[in-house]
Design a protein around this motif. Structure first.
Motif, PDB file in Angstrom:
ATOM      1  N   ALA A 208       0.766  -1.071  -0.053  1.00  0.00           N
ATOM      2  CA  ALA A 208      -0.004  -0.172  -0.120  1.00  0.00           C
ATOM      3  C   ALA A 208       0.830   1.252  -0.024  1.00  0.00           C
ATOM      4  CB  ALA A 208      -0.690   0.102   1.379  1.00  0.00           C
ATOM      5  N   SER A 209       0.675   2.114  -1.120  1.00  0.00           N
ATOM      6  CA  SER A 209       1.771   3.433  -1.110  1.00  0.00           C
ATOM      7  C   SER A 209       1.335   4.319   0.029  1.00  0.00           C
ATOM      8  CB  SER A 209       1.025   4.115  -2.242  1.00  0.00           C
ATOM      9  OG  SER A 209      -0.258   4.447  -2.176  1.00  0.00           O
ATOM     10  N   TRP A 210       0.412   4.209   0.978  1.00  0.00           N
ATOM     11  CA  TRP A 210       0.308   4.990   2.043  1.00  0.00           C
ATOM     12  C   TRP A 210       1.078   4.480   3.298  1.00  0.00           C
ATOM     13  CZ3 TRP A 210      -3.186   2.423   5.879  1.00  0.00           C
ATOM     14  CH2 TRP A 210      -3.946   1.382   5.245  1.00  0.00           C
ATOM     15  N   LEU A 211       1.605   3.159   3.212  1.00  0.00           N
ATOM     16  CA  LEU A 211       2.162   2.568   4.287  1.00  0.00           C
ATOM     17  C   LEU A 211       3.896   2.230   3.927  1.00  0.00           C
ATOM     18  CD1 LEU A 211      -0.260   0.139   5.309  1.00  0.00           C
ATOM     19  CD2 LEU A 211       0.433   1.879   6.558  1.00  0.00           C
ATOM     20  N   THR A 212       3.991   2.239   2.466  1.00  0.00           N
ATOM     21  CA  THR A 212       5.526   1.660   2.090  1.00  0.00           C
ATOM     22  C   THR A 212       5.785   2.082   0.498  1.00  0.00           C
ATOM     23  OG1 THR A 212       6.820  -0.184   1.808  1.00  0.00           O
ATOM     24  CG2 THR A 212       4.730  -0.480   1.319  1.00  0.00           C
ATOM     25  N   ARG A 310      -5.032  -4.359  10.976  1.00  0.00           N
ATOM     26  CA  ARG A 310      -3.771  -4.089  11.512  1.00  0.00           C
ATOM     27  C   ARG A 310      -2.900  -3.619  10.340  1.00  0.00           C
ATOM     28  NH1 ARG A 310       1.251  -7.669  11.805  1.00  0.00           N
ATOM     29  NH2 ARG A 310       2.742  -6.155  12.817  1.00  0.00           N
ATOM     30  N   CYS A 311      -2.232  -2.335  10.268  1.00  0.00           N
ATOM     31  CA  CYS A 311      -1.541  -2.087   9.488  1.00  0.00           C
ATOM     32  C   CYS A 311       0.052  -1.561   9.875  1.00  0.00           C
ATOM     33  CB  CYS A 311      -2.012  -0.675   8.246  1.00  0.00           C
ATOM     34  SG  CYS A 311      -2.274   0.952   9.203  1.00  0.00           S
ATOM     35  N   ILE A 312       0.965  -2.028   9.055  1.00  0.00           N
ATOM     36  CA  ILE A 312       2.512  -1.701   9.443  1.00  0.00           C
ATOM     37  C   ILE A 312       2.975  -0.644   8.630  1.00  0.00           C
ATOM     38  CG2 ILE A 312       4.807  -2.875   9.462  1.00  0.00           C
ATOM     39  CD1 ILE A 312       3.341  -5.472   9.231  1.00  0.00           C
ATOM     40  N   ILE A 313       3.482   0.346   9.372  1.00  0.00           N
ATOM     41  CA  ILE A 313       4.124   1.630   8.652  1.00  0.00           C
ATOM     42  C   ILE A 313       5.536   1.411   8.585  1.00  0.00           C
ATOM     43  CG2 ILE A 313       4.459   4.267   8.966  1.00  0.00           C
ATOM     44  CD1 ILE A 313       1.913   3.978  10.814  1.00  0.00           C
ATOM     45  N   TYR A 314       6.125   1.775   7.358  1.00  0.00           N
ATOM     46  CA  TYR A 314       7.551   1.538   6.890  1.00  0.00           C
ATOM     47  C   TYR A 314       8.055   2.992   7.146  1.00  0.00           C
ATOM     48  CZ  TYR A 314       6.585  -3.442   5.668  1.00  0.00           C
ATOM     49  OH  TYR A 314       6.380  -4.893   5.785  1.00  0.00           O
ATOM     50  N   ILE A 374       0.847   9.505  11.847  1.00  0.00           N
ATOM     51  CA  ILE A 374       2.156   9.031  12.051  1.00  0.00           C
ATOM     52  C   ILE A 374       3.422   9.483  11.021  1.00  0.00           C
ATOM     53  CG2 ILE A 374       3.706   7.046  12.562  1.00  0.00           C
ATOM     54  CD1 ILE A 374       1.294   5.814  14.281  1.00  0.00           C
ATOM     55  N   LYS A 375       2.954   9.198   9.707  1.00  0.00           N
ATOM     56  CA  LYS A 375       3.802   9.386   8.591  1.00  0.00           C
ATOM     57  C   LYS A 375       4.304  10.820   8.707  1.00  0.00           C
ATOM     58  CE  LYS A 375       4.120   6.065   5.621  1.00  0.00           C
ATOM     59  NZ  LYS A 375       5.636   5.591   5.141  1.00  0.00           N
ATOM     60  N   ARG A 376       3.041  11.952   8.954  1.00  0.00           N
ATOM     61  CA  ARG A 376       3.649  13.422   9.050  1.00  0.00           C
ATOM     62  C   ARG A 376       4.366  13.605  10.334  1.00  0.00           C
ATOM     63  NH1 ARG A 376      -2.181  13.826   7.843  1.00  0.00           N
ATOM     64  NH2 ARG A 376      -2.749  14.192   9.861  1.00  0.00           N
TER      65      ARG A 376
END
Length: 385
Positions: A208-212, A310-314, A374-376
């Protein structure tokens, strides 16, 4: 109970909730892992479990706990390791059976011989009959090394990129198969030596582009999967795992096409979907895994009570997680909470968001909303430094 894996948080926290005394050998020793364990010890980040000195190091680490364990549970990255030399009960399938499914080339031959739907695998990695194709490691990888190729030039480039990214790989460690376009899903199965029961079907979040930035990286799950062929995948999985003779918690990954599901791989261990399956069903998978080795299975598939994701943020760029960054992150519903000053390299996992709700759309929106926050936070830190 001692869990050994590159990342064990979901397993040890499940065991803790079930009332077991948990210990962990883990590469991250996240804060929530430590909170659920009596003791943890950190594994070296770069660990080649195929080498004998690695086995010796792990044995020394186990002995350093100075505990007589009732059982050892191998987690992600260690399911292929043969622990039979250890003097403790090992809650894992027979190593020879695990080898059959962990090597994707061996598995593809096994599936083809028995008529299971599976993408075609080529004998010669440089000579496919058609495009597109996908190149991937024969063992493990979590999708991070997978590359798609639409022509011969892209294929050669993909192979070169994988070998450069992981120096321990050679060409014989790679696999070439037809690329099947569809929706990624998985089935969580619990099995004894006599019977297998599908517990839940899960939607997979891949690349997913919003995570990795990685096109095929595993990024999480939503339980339940609400698309076509869910019951078919349960039936295939129960039959398949029964024939393979795997025991305990097992996951089967599928690609769901318009014409039906294709088996992609089998994971003879706890899967990343553990959190969402437990939240959606109310079932404790660690306890069910222990009981499966005693020959006990639930009487029926558990009911789905809610949607869970659940999603994993890279990390897009290397980042040090200073105390103030972690304080901001913890305002969201995160799991896999890094230790203070943990340095996440580019394309390494940072943390996870776990959310529940009445339906998939609501849960997915929560995951996207929280991960964007969290990305921000991470982007601001990188920009300021």
């Amino acid at each position: 109970m001692l869990v050994i894996g590159f990342s064990t948080r979901n397993i040890v926290c499940s065991g803790y909730r079930a009332g077991y005394n948990m210990y962990a050998l883990d590469s991250f020793c996240d804060q929530d892992t430590v909170e659920c364990c009596i003791a943890t010890k950190e594994l070296p980040k770069k660990l080649d479990i195929r080498k004998k000195d690695t086995v010796d190091k792990i044995f020394d680490l186990i002995k350093s706990f100075n505990v007589e364990f009732d059982a050892i549970v191998p987690g992600s990255g260690f399911e292929i390791m043969d622990f039979r030399f250890l003097p403790w009960l090992i809650l894992a399938s027979d190593p020879e059976r695990i080898q059959t499914v962990q090597d994707k080339l061996t598995l593809s031959c096994w599936l083809k011989d028995r008529g299971y739907p599976h993408p075609h695998v080529y004998d010669n990695i440089y000579r496919p009959d058609k495009f597109p194709v996908i190149v991937k490691p024969r063992k493990g990888g979590g999708g991070i090394f997978n590359r798609i190729a639409w022509n011969e030039q892209e294929l050669e480039k993909a192979i070169r990129e994988i070998l450069e990214a992981e120096p321990s790989f050679c060409v014989n460690d790679l696999l070439l198969q037809d690329f099947v376009n569809g929706l990624p899903a998985s089935v969580s199965v619990m099995a004894t030596k006599d019977k297998a029961l599908a517990l839940a079907v899960n939607e997979q979040i891949i690349g997913a582009s919003w995570l990795t930035r990685m096109q095929f990286a595993y990024c999480g799950n939503i339980t339940p999967y609400e698309g076509k062929y869910a019951q078919d995948m349960c039936s295939i999985s129960e039959k398949l795992i029964g024939e393979l003779g795997l025991i305990g918690s097992v996951g089967i990954d599928f690609i769901v096409t318009e014409s039906g599901p294709y088996i992609i791989e089998i994971n003879p261990r706890f899967q990343g979907s553990l959190d969402t399956v437990e939240l959606a069903t109310g079932m404790n998978l660690f306890d069910a895994h222990v009981k499966a080795f005693q020959g006990k299975l639930p009487l029926r598939r558990p009911a789905i009570n809610m949607s869970a994701g659940r999603c994993i943020i890279y990390a897009d760029h290397e980042i040090r997680l200073k105390p103030q960054i972690l304080d901001e992150m913890r305002k969201q519903q995160i799991a896999d909470i890094p230790q203070t000053n943990y340095i996440a390299a580019a394309d390494y996992p940072v943390t996870s968001i776990v959310r529940t709700g009445l339906n998939r759309e609501y849960v997915l929106n929560l995951l996207k909303h929280d991960s964007a926050k969290i990305k921000r936070i991470m982007e601001k830190e990188i920009k300021d430094n």
